[in-house]
Enzyme design. Structure first.
Site, PDB file in Angstrom:
ATOM      1  N   LYS A  10       0.811  -1.197   0.000  1.00  0.00           N
ATOM      2  CA  LYS A  10       0.000   0.000   0.000  1.00  0.00           C
ATOM      3  C   LYS A  10       0.855   1.262   0.000  1.00  0.00           C
ATOM      4  CE  LYS A  10      -2.725  -2.429   3.403  1.00  0.00           C
ATOM      5  NZ  LYS A  10      -3.179  -2.414   4.797  1.00  0.00           N
ATOM      6  N   GLY A  11       2.115   1.088   0.359  1.00  0.00           N
ATOM      7  CA  GLY A  11       2.987   2.243   0.614  1.00  0.00           C
ATOM      8  C   GLY A  11       3.119   3.237  -0.532  1.00  0.00           C
ATOM      9  N   GLU A  57       7.494   2.552  -6.469  1.00  0.00           N
ATOM     10  CA  GLU A  57       7.633   2.026  -5.111  1.00  0.00           C
ATOM     11  C   GLU A  57       7.918   3.173  -4.143  1.00  0.00           C
ATOM     12  OE1 GLU A  57       6.899   0.146  -2.942  1.00  0.00           O
ATOM     13  OE2 GLU A  57       8.209  -1.585  -2.731  1.00  0.00           O
ATOM     14  N   ASP A  58       7.471   2.990  -2.904  1.00  0.00           N
ATOM     15  CA  ASP A  58       7.700   4.051  -1.914  1.00  0.00           C
ATOM     16  C   ASP A  58       9.152   4.110  -1.461  1.00  0.00           C
ATOM     17  OD1 ASP A  58       7.507   1.585  -0.657  1.00  0.00           O
ATOM     18  OD2 ASP A  58       6.137   2.237   0.917  1.00  0.00           O
ATOM     19  N   ASP A  74      14.671  -0.897   0.614  1.00  0.00           N
ATOM     20  CA  ASP A  74      15.481  -1.154   1.805  1.00  0.00           C
ATOM     21  C   ASP A  74      16.458  -2.297   1.475  1.00  0.00           C
ATOM     22  OD1 ASP A  74      16.442  -1.336   4.363  1.00  0.00           O
ATOM     23  OD2 ASP A  74      14.608  -2.098   5.259  1.00  0.00           O
ATOM     24  N   VAL A 133      11.015   5.557   8.519  1.00  0.00           N
ATOM     25  CA  VAL A 133      10.289   6.781   8.181  1.00  0.00           C
ATOM     26  C   VAL A 133       8.813   6.483   7.930  1.00  0.00           C
ATOM     27  CG1 VAL A 133      12.291   8.032   7.284  1.00  0.00           C
ATOM     28  CG2 VAL A 133      10.976   6.566   5.740  1.00  0.00           C
ATOM     29  N   ASP A 165       4.096   3.606   6.408  1.00  0.00           N
ATOM     30  CA  ASP A 165       3.450   3.373   7.702  1.00  0.00           C
ATOM     31  C   ASP A 165       4.409   2.874   8.767  1.00  0.00           C
ATOM     32  OD1 ASP A 165       3.811   0.731   6.517  1.00  0.00           O
ATOM     33  OD2 ASP A 165       2.565   0.018   8.170  1.00  0.00           O
ATOM     34  N   ARG A 179       0.205   6.837   7.451  1.00  0.00           N
ATOM     35  CA  ARG A 179       0.302   6.918   5.982  1.00  0.00           C
ATOM     36  C   ARG A 179      -0.229   8.246   5.453  1.00  0.00           C
ATOM     37  NH1 ARG A 179       1.402   1.707   3.970  1.00  0.00           N
ATOM     38  NH2 ARG A 179       0.463  -0.006   5.117  1.00  0.00           N
TER      39      ARG A 179
HETATM   40  P1  IMP Z   1      12.687  -4.355   0.945  1.00  0.00           P
HETATM   41  O1  IMP Z   1      13.407  -3.412   0.005  1.00  0.00           O
HETATM   42  O2  IMP Z   1      12.281  -5.643   0.312  1.00  0.00           O
HETATM   43  O3  IMP Z   1      13.474  -4.569   2.200  1.00  0.00           O
HETATM   44  O4  IMP Z   1      11.340  -3.759   1.444  1.00  0.00           O
HETATM   45  C1  IMP Z   1      10.914  -2.540   1.155  1.00  0.00           C
HETATM   46  C2  IMP Z   1       9.522  -2.379   1.735  1.00  0.00           C
HETATM   47  O5  IMP Z   1       9.587  -2.321   3.173  1.00  0.00           O
HETATM   48  C3  IMP Z   1       8.957  -1.057   1.276  1.00  0.00           C
HETATM   49  O6  IMP Z   1       8.143  -1.237   0.159  1.00  0.00           O
HETATM   50  C4  IMP Z   1       8.172  -0.606   2.480  1.00  0.00           C
HETATM   51  O7  IMP Z   1       6.847  -1.071   2.386  1.00  0.00           O
HETATM   52  C5  IMP Z   1       8.837  -1.245   3.660  1.00  0.00           C
HETATM   53  N1  IMP Z   1       9.763  -0.285   4.319  1.00  0.00           N
HETATM   54  C6  IMP Z   1      11.114  -0.295   4.317  1.00  0.00           C
HETATM   55  N2  IMP Z   1      11.615   0.724   5.036  1.00  0.00           N
HETATM   56  C7  IMP Z   1      10.548   1.411   5.502  1.00  0.00           C
HETATM   57  C8  IMP Z   1      10.414   2.598   6.317  1.00  0.00           C
HETATM   58  O8  IMP Z   1      11.392   3.244   6.758  1.00  0.00           O
HETATM   59  N3  IMP Z   1       9.153   2.990   6.580  1.00  0.00           N
HETATM   60  C9  IMP Z   1       8.043   2.330   6.134  1.00  0.00           C
HETATM   61  N4  IMP Z   1       8.122   1.240   5.354  1.00  0.00           N
HETATM   62  C10 IMP Z   1       9.366   0.776   5.046  1.00  0.00           C
HETATM   63 MG    MG Z   2       6.212  -0.806  -0.272  1.00  0.00          MG
END
Ligand code: IMP
Ligand code: MG
Length: 185
Positions: free
Chosen positions: A41-42, A97-98, A101, A151, A157, A163
């Protein structure tokens, strides 16, 4: 709410960056069949603002994915909870994508969408945390590089809350590890 958050990226700073990204995408995709794919949803708030700053005919579709729990975190196993409605055949697909990470979610999505024969596939991420990267993902458009901190706001979220903030902020009681247990993220 005042005092609970520390503003990292103000509404004005975010809007200026989204306009800039929209202009760049408009120039890059002129004459193409652009399909924006938002990751629920981000990315919802970002994709809506971004789409309004792209001056081209375009389609919007959404996917929802979930990472498995903490024990399998490094395996990069991702499950599709909601798939696209649109076919990708001959479309120029831009994943929106939001935040990136570890990169595991986007790495999976990228491989999955590439197997559906789009004309092209690129990625646009509002935020990039480079420190925790486990899978290298090519990011074609990035809003901001940020430190490894949790964040919230502008779609992001903490435990499904915050959000709706118009800015990106830090929240004191954030639970970084909870993201692995929540579906749809
Ligand atoms: P990754 O890159 O697979 O580790 O995951 C990324 C997802 O984790 C993003 O799409 C977000 O939904 C969530 N995420 C990672 N860091 C944050 C943050 O600082 N705040 C909120 N959601 C986050
Ligand atoms: Mg996301």
């Amino acid at each position: 709410m005042a005092g609970e958050y520390e503003v990292l990226l103000s509404e004005e700073v975010l809007q200026r960056k989204v306009q800039e990204l929209g202009r760049q995408i408009t120039a890059d995709y002129r004459g193409k069949r652009l399909l924006l794919v938002g990751v629920l949803k981000g990315a919802v708030v970002f994709i809506v603002d971004l789409a309004r700053n792209i001056d081209l005919p375009l389609e919007i579709d959404f996917m929802a994915v979930s990472s498995y729990g903490a024990s399998t975190e490094t395996s990069g196993v991702v499950r599709i909870i909601k798939d696209l409605e649109a076919s990708l055949q001959d479309k120029d697909v831009l994943i929106v994508e939001d935040i990136v990470d570890t990169g595991l979610t986007l790495d999976y999505l990228r491989q999955n969408l590439l197997s559906r024969s789009p004309a092209s596939l690129r990625i646009c991420a509002l935020l990039n945390k480079r420190k925790e990267r486990k899978a290298p993902v090519p990011l074609d458009y990035v809003g901001f590089e940020i430190e490894d901190q949790w964040v919230v706001g502008y779609g992001l979220d903490s435990g499904e809350l915050h959000r709706n903030l118009p800015y990106i902020g830090l929240v004191k009681d954030a639970q970084p590890l909870s993201k692995r247990e929540e579906p749809c993220e």
